[in-house]
Design an enzyme around this catalytic site. Structure first.
Site, PDB file in Angstrom:
ATOM      1  N   SER A 113       0.828  -1.195   0.000  1.00  0.00           N
ATOM      2  CA  SER A 113       0.000   0.000   0.000  1.00  0.00           C
ATOM      3  C   SER A 113       0.872   1.258   0.000  1.00  0.00           C
ATOM      4  O   SER A 113       1.687   1.448  -0.890  1.00  0.00           O
ATOM      5  CB  SER A 113      -0.965  -0.033   1.188  1.00  0.00           C
ATOM      6  N   ASP A 140      -3.163   5.940  -3.827  1.00  0.00           N
ATOM      7  CA  ASP A 140      -1.959   5.324  -3.262  1.00  0.00           C
ATOM      8  C   ASP A 140      -1.410   4.274  -4.234  1.00  0.00           C
ATOM      9  O   ASP A 140      -2.019   3.993  -5.267  1.00  0.00           O
ATOM     10  CB  ASP A 140      -2.253   4.742  -1.879  1.00  0.00           C
ATOM     11  N   ASP A 162      -1.213   1.046  -4.619  1.00  0.00           N
ATOM     12  CA  ASP A 162      -1.978  -0.096  -5.128  1.00  0.00           C
ATOM     13  C   ASP A 162      -3.416   0.282  -5.473  1.00  0.00           C
ATOM     14  O   ASP A 162      -4.237  -0.580  -5.766  1.00  0.00           O
ATOM     15  CB  ASP A 162      -1.941  -1.273  -4.156  1.00  0.00           C
ATOM     16  N   ASP A 174      -6.091   1.460  -3.900  1.00  0.00           N
ATOM     17  CA  ASP A 174      -7.309   1.148  -3.154  1.00  0.00           C
ATOM     18  C   ASP A 174      -7.773   2.323  -2.306  1.00  0.00           C
ATOM     19  O   ASP A 174      -8.883   2.316  -1.775  1.00  0.00           O
ATOM     20  CB  ASP A 174      -7.156  -0.134  -2.312  1.00  0.00           C
TER      21      ASP A 174
END
Length: 576
Positions: A150, A302, A304, A306
């Site tokens: 993340s 961010d 990734d 999500d």
């Protein structure tokens, strides 16, 4: 001679056996001779699963992300799947983000699954985490894995596990799988792949995911309104560049300006101190571009993809970043209104939130006669709500840490669909002659002005983990009685599953899974939560205060009063 404690030495010596490759052994020998502190940090415990899967610093050792710790996880999951689904042809989907080693680690994970006679669908290149959740359901997989850390610093990577419903592991599967993993020796890992069982996937899944995102995130916004909205977008060197620009284009948004300096995926995140949209500095380049092109809306995601951060123009026409709670209530109210307008609210609907998020979510639910379900931090708990209540329709839900989920086609927080939703809200609101900021003020007038702030204390390493542990012990042994001269009237301890009414002395049971969280409620309506992070070396303090807001002209004065109240609480708790 460097002294190493016997217990630690046993753990280290186990990695100096032929089960481990020569590079790993040589690195360990070098640490023994030159960096005993790093050696201890690398081996003093096993890396654990937290709220967002397993995250850690990359390197050798049991407390690090490497081919062996991830291989052991994968071997354990493989054996568990064969046990749970004995007569089925097993399938897994695997994705990875922009971080260093993510691609190679993803291939190792694929190799181990295939070596265990499990068919693998491996994305050909980096993709957003929510697309992995979508792919698990779309391809009817039994399990999904994404390699990501993340928004953690560049030295981190991670391993998130998804189950058949597309949501992350929850009880009882999580504990059962961890038990299997714990019983495995590193020598048991099957690293030799069966390439016949590894399928590479890409555009076909991308197209299906984008189509589903538009279906769930679009709400009859006129083309005129879309053309009148100027958007600045940054992927912060992450995976969202692979899907968000195309999603917005396909949805009819043409005035999208991408921050070119941050377009290229890069695990070093060279233009930001932290690729975290919660941090104002992360969106600085996007906000600068927005000023140059007179944008209405700034969105950053961010690594990734999500979570998303949003900046909008305030009453002075200045771009300001919304916190996660503000974004959540704007999105939730809009979705509820759309469901109401379309006659879809019939008493069997719900929204989702978390115990550390704004209490305003419950007010919104009441306004529209839907249920608001509250769970622990982490979207796996919202996904579990959907599974646990199949007779109810999930509208949307979020948490204060900049995550939101629209509908249930993805079972994790999803910055792709949420970005589109934010554009829909902004475009429709602007076409009505208002700004999103004014829309937020309207919600405060209707529901009460809720103001939140998050304070995080970073405590790294062994000493840091012990400090965080001691802070929570002290908070339980010596609970607060007054906060900013307001009496504490209720204490919820989610580790003990108890809610104490401090006025009557009566205790009731909390029907939520155990978690190391402590929440104080005060007589004046303030809420203070303490929670060690499950993914970072931090302890977090969540402060929520509220007040009535009668009219828009009072907004600035009331906001200043609430800010002062939060500052006073932090000072009283010695956090400022």
């Amino acid at each position: 001679m460097i002294y190493i404690e016997p217990q630690l030495l046993d753990r280290v010596n186990a990695w100096l056996t032929p089960s481990f490759d020569s590079d790993t052994q040589n690195t360990i020998k070098n640490l023994i001779g030159t960096n005993p502190k790093e050696l201890e940090e690398s081996f003093y415990k096993d890396l654990e699963f937290g709220t967002g899967g397993m995250r850690g610093i990359m390197g050798v050792g049991t407390n690090r992300i490497n081919k062996y710790t991830l291989g052991k996880n994968t071997q354990g999951i493989s054996q568990y799947m064969h046990h749970i689904f004995p007569d089925e042809k097993l399938k897994v989907a695997i994705a990875y983000d922009c971080r260093h080693n993510s691609k190679s680690l993803a291939k190792i994970v694929a190799d181990v699954f295939s070596a265990n006679n499990i068919e693998v669908y491996l994305f050909e290149d980096l993709r957003p985490t929510p697309e992995l959740s979508f792919a698990v359901k779309h391809l009817n997989c039994h399990c999904g894995i994404v390699l990501t850390a993340s928004h953690n610093p560049p030295e981190y990577n991670g391993y998130k596990v998804y189950w058949q419903d597309g949501g992350q592991l929850v009880p009882p599967q999580d504990a059962e799988i961890i038990n299997v993993i714990s019983s495995i020796n590193y020598s048991d890992i099957k690293f030799t792949s069966n390439n016949k069982l590894i399928n590479f996937i890409g555009k076909t899944i991308d197209d299906a995911f984008i189509e589903a995102s538009i279906k769930n995130g679009s709400f009859n916004t006129s083309k005129i309104a879309k053309n009148d909205l100027n958007i600045v977008f940054t992927s912060l060197h992450g995976t969202s560049i692979t899907t968000i620009p195309q999603t917005l284009k396909n949805a009819g948004y043409d005035n999208v300006y991408v921050v070119e300096e941050q377009r290229e995926p890069n695990g070093d995140f060279p233009t930001v101190k932290s690729p975290n949209p919660e941090e104002p500095e992360a969106l600085k380049m996007a906000i600068d571009l927005a000023e140059n092109v007179n944008a209405d809306l700034v969105i950053g995601t961010d690594p990734d993809s999500d979570r998303l951060g949003i900046a909008i123009r305030n009453l002075k026409n200045e771009l300001v970043i919304l916190n996660g709670n503000q974004t959540m209530v704007l999105m939730t109210d809009f979705l509820l209104k759309q469901w109401q307008l379309n006659g879809k609210i019939g008493g069997k609907e719900f929204i989702g939130s978390t115990i550390v998020s704004t209490p305003m979510m419950e007010k919104l639910a009441k306004n529209y006669n839907v249920e608001c379900k509250i769970g622990l931090t982490g979207f796996k708990w919202i996904a579990k709500m959907i599974e646990d209540f199949p007779n109810l329709n999930f509208i949307g839900g979020g948490e204060e840490s900049f995550g939101y989920m629209v509908g249930d086609f993805v079972r994790d927080k999803d910055a792709v669909t949420s970005t589109l939703l934010a554009c829909e809200i902004a475009a429709q609101t602007k076409s009505e002659g208002k700004t999103l900021y004014e829309k937020l003020i309207d919600l405060y007038i209707e529901n009460g002005f809720y103001k939140e702030r998050l304070v995080s204390l970073t405590k790294k390493g062994i000493e840091g983990a012990n400090e965080i542990k001691q802070i929570m012990i002290d908070a339980r042994m010596h609970p607060l009685k007054l906060v900013n001269n307001s009496k504490v009237i209720k204490i919820e301890d989610y580790q003990l599953s108890t809610s104490l009414n401090t006025i009557t002395g009566k205790t009731s049971k909390l029907n939520i899974p155990k978690s190391n969280v402590l929440i104080y409620y005060t007589e004046d309506g303030s809420k203070i939560a303490l929670r060690p992070s499950g993914t970072e070396p931090k302890i977090k303090f969540y402060i929520s205060v509220n007040s009535k807001l009668e009219k828009p002209d009072d907004f600035t004065v009331i906001e200043t009063l609430l800010e002062s109240k939060i500052n006073a609480i932090l000072k009283d708790m010695k956090l400022a």
